[in-house]
Design a protein around this motif. Structure first.
Motif, PDB file in Angstrom:
ATOM      1  N   SER A 153       0.839  -1.207   0.000  1.00 57.08           N
ATOM      2  CA  SER A 153       0.000   0.000   0.000  1.00 57.08           C
ATOM      3  C   SER A 153       0.869   1.250   0.000  1.00 57.08           C
ATOM      4  O   SER A 153       0.652   2.177   0.770  1.00 57.08           O
ATOM      5  N   GLY A 210      -4.169  -3.015  -2.103  1.00 53.37           N
ATOM      6  CA  GLY A 210      -5.568  -3.390  -2.114  1.00 53.37           C
ATOM      7  C   GLY A 210      -6.336  -2.708  -3.231  1.00 53.37           C
ATOM      8  O   GLY A 210      -6.014  -1.589  -3.645  1.00 53.37           O
ATOM      9  N   ASP A 211      -7.406  -3.373  -3.704  1.00 52.14           N
ATOM     10  CA  ASP A 211      -8.178  -2.803  -4.801  1.00 52.14           C
ATOM     11  C   ASP A 211      -9.008  -1.596  -4.378  1.00 52.14           C
ATOM     12  O   ASP A 211      -9.477  -0.827  -5.228  1.00 52.14           O
ATOM     13  N   ASP A 212      -9.196  -1.407  -3.070  1.00 51.21           N
ATOM     14  CA  ASP A 212      -9.920  -0.239  -2.568  1.00 51.21           C
ATOM     15  C   ASP A 212      -8.997   0.762  -1.880  1.00 51.21           C
ATOM     16  O   ASP A 212      -9.468   1.661  -1.178  1.00 51.21           O
ATOM     17  N   ASP A 213      -7.711   0.628  -2.093  1.00 52.71           N
ATOM     18  CA  ASP A 213      -6.727   1.512  -1.458  1.00 52.71           C
ATOM     19  C   ASP A 213      -6.619   2.819  -2.233  1.00 52.71           C
ATOM     20  O   ASP A 213      -6.544   2.817  -3.465  1.00 52.71           O
ATOM     21  N   PHE A 214      -6.593   3.943  -1.519  1.00 54.95           N
ATOM     22  CA  PHE A 214      -6.496   5.239  -2.188  1.00 54.95           C
ATOM     23  C   PHE A 214      -5.142   5.454  -2.861  1.00 54.95           C
ATOM     24  O   PHE A 214      -4.975   6.385  -3.658  1.00 54.95           O
ATOM     25  N   ASP A 239      -7.927  -8.050  -2.707  1.00 59.24           N
ATOM     26  CA  ASP A 239      -9.109  -7.462  -2.091  1.00 59.24           C
ATOM     27  C   ASP A 239      -8.717  -6.787  -0.780  1.00 59.24           C
ATOM     28  O   ASP A 239      -8.076  -7.405   0.067  1.00 59.24           O
ATOM     29  N   ALA A 241      -8.326  -2.676   1.545  1.00 58.93           N
ATOM     30  CA  ALA A 241      -8.122  -1.230   1.548  1.00 58.93           C
ATOM     31  C   ALA A 241      -6.872  -0.900   2.358  1.00 58.93           C
ATOM     32  O   ALA A 241      -6.029  -1.761   2.609  1.00 58.93           O
ATOM     33  N   HIS A 242      -6.763   0.361   2.778  1.00 61.68           N
ATOM     34  CA  HIS A 242      -5.611   0.846   3.534  1.00 61.68           C
ATOM     35  C   HIS A 242      -5.862   0.552   5.014  1.00 61.68           C
ATOM     36  O   HIS A 242      -6.137   1.463   5.807  1.00 61.68           O
ATOM     37  N   THR A 243      -5.772  -0.725   5.388  1.00 60.05           N
ATOM     38  CA  THR A 243      -6.209  -1.152   6.716  1.00 60.05           C
ATOM     39  C   THR A 243      -5.208  -2.080   7.386  1.00 60.05           C
ATOM     40  O   THR A 243      -4.392  -2.723   6.723  1.00 60.05           O
ATOM     41  N   TYR A 246      -5.401  -5.679   6.132  1.00 59.67           N
ATOM     42  CA  TYR A 246      -4.713  -5.918   4.870  1.00 59.67           C
ATOM     43  C   TYR A 246      -3.218  -6.132   5.105  1.00 59.67           C
ATOM     44  O   TYR A 246      -2.612  -7.042   4.543  1.00 59.67           O
TER      45      TYR A 246
END
Length: 264
Positions: A153, A210-214, A239, A241-243, A246
């Protein structure tokens, strides 16, 4: 697990670091180990990897299953709460020469204090977010130092339109943003000549986002630049996000990646 302090002349400050030592470290006093430098993200510190992402447990599990070799893992402190006045960042900037500290003080101190093999083939670096960007740029600028680079990320660049305007000359967030732009991992590859490309090809690169990472677009841009320059690398979009969840799962890919490349 140990958390200790190094006195830095470059930073004119004490800096904490956390270090994971293998189970056999005390049992085999003549044995030297490969090492993974693990960089944290913005607003975090050296303790985050161990308190929230449970690197110690992940490492012990992977060694027990045979998916990883024993290694030393060390996390320097390059951050804190930036909105409470803490410096953040892995690059040299006004008032915070962290990259100089890392390569002239921290790395030599660690490798002379602990039983580290201490060569390119047995040294890896990894990190998340801000630390993922630092990881990538450190590998780019010092390809003779590292065997593997694993970025999660990662903050590879900050486009000019995404940078918030500075409110004051001592705005630490603005200073950090400018340092990331000046050390753009994407531009470093885009501008690479044949000699630079040759050196970058000596590292084992792995990028994971991740595919939902900014920050996904910035990672895709670096992937495209490396493909164009024919720099072999692995790039995974999973799959997430910035979490924290992950990054914890990413460590089950990171540690085997660096492990299987040690000594090669």
């Amino acid at each position: 697990m140990e958390t200790k302090v190094i006195q830095s002349k470059v930073l004119n400050a004490e800096r904490e670091y956390s270090i994971f030592l293998p189970v056999s470290y005390d049992q085999e006093p003549n044995r030297k180990y490969p090492i993974l430098y693990l960089l944290h993200g913005m607003m975090d510190t050296n303790k985050g990897w161990y308190e929230r992402w449970h690197v110690k447990d992940v490492m012990n599990q992977l060694v027990a299953s045979g998916e990883a070799v024993e290694m030393i893992i060390v996390t320097p402190n390059a951050g804190g709460n930036i909105y409470e006045g803490a410096w953040n960042g892995y690059f040299d900037m006004p008032g915070w020469a962290y990259e100089t500290f890392f390569f002239t003080e921290f790395l030599p101190f660690i490798e002379s204090t602990y039983r580290v093999v201490g060569d390119k083939e047995n040294r890896a670096i990894a990190g998340l977010s801000m630390g993922g960007g630092g990881t990538t740029v450190y590998g780019q600028k010092h390809p003779d130092m590292f065997n593997s680079v694993y970025a999660m990320s990662a903050l590879m660049n900050i486009p000019e339109q995404d940078a918030a305007p500075s409110q004051s000359p001592d705005d630490k967030m603005a200073i950090l943003t400018k340092s990331v732009q000046e050390n753009s991992a994407v531009r470093f590859v885009e501008d690479a000549d044949a000699d630079r490309v040759k050196h970058l090809q000596t590292l084992n690169w792995f990028m994971n986002c991740g595919d939902d990472d900014f920050l996904l677009d910035r990672n895709i841009e670096l992937n495209q630049a490396m493909r164009k320059k024919q720099i072999k690398h692995e790039f995974r979009i999973r799959d997430g996000a910035h979490t924290w969840e992950y990054w914890n799962s990413a460590m089950y890919i990171c540690i085997p990646h660096v492990s299987r490349n040690f000594g090669k």
